[in-house]
Design an enzyme around this catalytic site. Sequence first.
Site, short mmCIF file in Angstrom:
data_model
loop_
_atom_site.label_atom_id
_atom_site.label_comp_id
_atom_site.label_asym_id
_atom_site.label_seq_id
_atom_site.Cartn_x
_atom_site.Cartn_y
_atom_site.Cartn_z
N LYS A 46 0.80 -1.20 0.00
CA LYS A 46 0.00 0.00 0.00
C LYS A 46 0.85 1.27 0.00
O LYS A 46 0.37 2.37 -0.28
CB LYS A 46 -0.89 -0.01 1.25
CG LYS A 46 -1.86 -1.16 1.32
CD LYS A 46 -2.55 -1.22 2.68
CE LYS A 46 -3.41 -2.48 2.76
NZ LYS A 46 -3.77 -2.77 4.16
N GLY A 47 2.12 1.11 0.35
CA GLY A 47 2.93 2.27 0.67
C GLY A 47 3.14 3.28 -0.44
O GLY A 47 3.39 4.44 -0.17
N GLU A 101 7.55 1.94 -6.28
CA GLU A 101 7.71 1.45 -4.90
C GLU A 101 7.81 2.62 -3.92
O GLU A 101 8.22 3.71 -4.30
CB GLU A 101 9.01 0.63 -4.80
CG GLU A 101 8.83 -0.88 -4.84
CD GLU A 101 8.34 -1.45 -3.51
OE1 GLU A 101 7.72 -0.72 -2.72
OE2 GLU A 101 8.58 -2.65 -3.26
N ASP A 102 7.48 2.34 -2.66
CA ASP A 102 7.66 3.38 -1.66
C ASP A 102 9.11 3.44 -1.18
O ASP A 102 9.71 4.50 -1.12
CB ASP A 102 6.70 3.18 -0.47
CG ASP A 102 6.80 1.79 0.18
OD1 ASP A 102 7.53 0.91 -0.35
OD2 ASP A 102 6.15 1.58 1.23
N ASP A 105 14.50 -1.30 0.86
CA ASP A 105 15.25 -1.42 2.11
C ASP A 105 16.31 -2.51 1.91
O ASP A 105 17.39 -2.25 1.39
CB ASP A 105 14.25 -1.75 3.22
CG ASP A 105 14.83 -1.80 4.60
OD1 ASP A 105 15.90 -1.22 4.83
OD2 ASP A 105 14.22 -2.43 5.49
N LYS A 133 17.19 2.86 1.06
CA LYS A 133 18.11 2.80 2.21
C LYS A 133 19.29 1.94 1.80
O LYS A 133 19.31 0.73 2.10
CB LYS A 133 17.43 2.13 3.41
CG LYS A 133 16.48 2.99 4.21
CD LYS A 133 16.06 2.23 5.47
CE LYS A 133 14.71 2.64 5.97
NZ LYS A 133 14.16 1.74 7.00
N PHE A 154 13.73 4.24 10.68
CA PHE A 154 12.40 3.83 10.25
C PHE A 154 11.60 5.06 9.89
O PHE A 154 11.45 5.98 10.70
CB PHE A 154 11.68 3.03 11.34
CG PHE A 154 10.53 2.25 10.77
CD1 PHE A 154 10.75 1.02 10.16
CD2 PHE A 154 9.25 2.76 10.80
CE1 PHE A 154 9.70 0.33 9.59
CE2 PHE A 154 8.19 2.07 10.25
CZ PHE A 154 8.43 0.84 9.64
N VAL A 155 11.10 5.09 8.68
CA VAL A 155 10.39 6.27 8.19
C VAL A 155 8.92 5.95 7.98
O VAL A 155 8.54 4.80 7.72
CB VAL A 155 11.01 6.80 6.88
CG1 VAL A 155 12.43 7.27 7.12
CG2 VAL A 155 10.99 5.73 5.79
N ASP A 161 3.82 3.25 6.28
CA ASP A 161 3.14 2.97 7.54
C ASP A 161 4.08 2.45 8.61
O ASP A 161 5.21 2.04 8.34
CB ASP A 161 2.05 1.91 7.34
CG ASP A 161 2.63 0.52 7.13
OD1 ASP A 161 3.53 0.38 6.27
OD2 ASP A 161 2.22 -0.42 7.83
N ARG A 167 0.18 6.46 7.95
CA ARG A 167 0.42 6.72 6.52
C ARG A 167 0.18 8.18 6.15
O ARG A 167 0.78 8.69 5.22
CB ARG A 167 -0.49 5.84 5.66
CG ARG A 167 -0.17 4.36 5.74
CD ARG A 167 -0.98 3.58 4.71
NE ARG A 167 -0.95 2.15 4.96
CZ ARG A 167 0.03 1.33 4.59
NH1 ARG A 167 1.05 1.80 3.92
NH2 ARG A 167 -0.04 0.04 4.86
P1 IMP Z 1 12.67 -4.76 1.62
O1 IMP Z 1 12.17 -6.07 1.07
O2 IMP Z 1 13.49 -4.97 2.86
O3 IMP Z 1 13.40 -3.93 0.59
O4 IMP Z 1 11.41 -3.97 2.13
C1 IMP Z 1 10.55 -3.28 1.29
C2 IMP Z 1 9.27 -2.95 2.03
O5 IMP Z 1 9.44 -2.87 3.45
C3 IMP Z 1 8.77 -1.59 1.60
O6 IMP Z 1 7.98 -1.66 0.44
C4 IMP Z 1 8.01 -1.13 2.83
O7 IMP Z 1 6.69 -1.60 2.78
C5 IMP Z 1 8.72 -1.79 3.99
N1 IMP Z 1 9.68 -0.89 4.67
C6 IMP Z 1 11.00 -1.01 4.71
N2 IMP Z 1 11.56 -0.01 5.43
C7 IMP Z 1 10.53 0.76 5.84
C8 IMP Z 1 10.46 1.97 6.62
O8 IMP Z 1 11.46 2.56 7.07
N3 IMP Z 1 9.22 2.46 6.82
C9 IMP Z 1 8.09 1.88 6.35
N4 IMP Z 1 8.11 0.76 5.61
C10 IMP Z 1 9.33 0.20 5.36
#
Ligand code: IMP
Length: 211
Positions: A46-47, A101-102, A105, A133, A154-155, A161, A167
Site C-alpha cells: 500500500k505504501g 515502490e515506496d 530497504d 536505504k 524507520f520512516v 506505515d 500513513r
Molecule cells: P525490503 O524487502 O526490505 O526492501 O522492504 C521493502 C518494504 O518494506 C517496503 O515496500 C516497505 O513496505 C517496507 N519498509 C522497509 N523499510 C521501511 C520503513 O522505514 N518504513 C516503512 N516501511 C518500510
Amino acid sequence: MPTLFDDIEKVLITKDELQTRIAALAAEMNAIYDDDDLPMLVCILKGAFMFLADLTRHLDFRHEIDFMEISSYGSGTTSGSVRILLDLASDITGRNIIIVEDIVDTGNTLTYILKNFTARGPASVRVATLLSKPSRREVDVAVDFVGFEVPDEFVMGYGLDYAQQYRTITRPNCCTTCTARPTAAIITCSSRRAWPRNTSNTSARCNRIRR
Ligand code: IMP
C-alpha cells in the site's frame, strides 16, 4: 494524553522537498518515454499510493496504471517471506513496465517482484522508488529512479506505515487556520523499541521492525 505527533522524532523530508523531487523524477521519465511506449505504472501497495498519485500528475506521456499488493513481513521478523496479496489486473506481456515502490530497504521485496514480472514477458521493466536505504541492502537490485536516499531510520508518512498506521501523519502546523499544512512529509519514529507509545497493539509492534 499522548498524540500521534509524540511519536515523531523529526521531519526527514518536507512536503516541498518531496514535491520538487517527484517532479524531477517525472521529468526524467518524460525524457525516456513517449506515447508510443504506453508504459504501465505498477503501484506496489500500500505504501506507494501517494507517490504514484503525485508522480503520474507530472507525466506527459500516455500511460496506464495497475496495482499489486505485496506482503513482505507477514508473520516474522525477517523480510524473507514475500507474497502477493493482490495481483495485477492486466496482462503485462510485451508491455513497458514502471514499478512504483515506496522504499527499497533490503531489496528482497523488489527482487521478488522483478523475478515475478520477468516471468510474465514484459517488453521492459524499470523501477522507481521514492526512498532507498542503501546501507540496509542485502541483495544487489537495480533501481532506475530514486527519489531520496535515506539513512537507516524507520520512516513513515506519505503512504509509508508503521503497523498499518501513520500513513497520513502530519506534523501540527504553527498556524491553526493554515490550509497548507505539511500533509506529506516523511518522518521518522522516535524510538524503534519503545514505539509506538500510544497503542496497545503490541502484537503488531515488532513485526515490521527487524533489528
Ligand atoms: P525490503 O524487502 O526490505 O526492501 O522492504 C521493502 C518494504 O518494506 C517496503 O515496500 C516497505 O513496505 C517496507 N519498509 C522497509 N523499510 C521501511 C520503513 O522505514 N518504513 C516503512 N516501511 C518500510
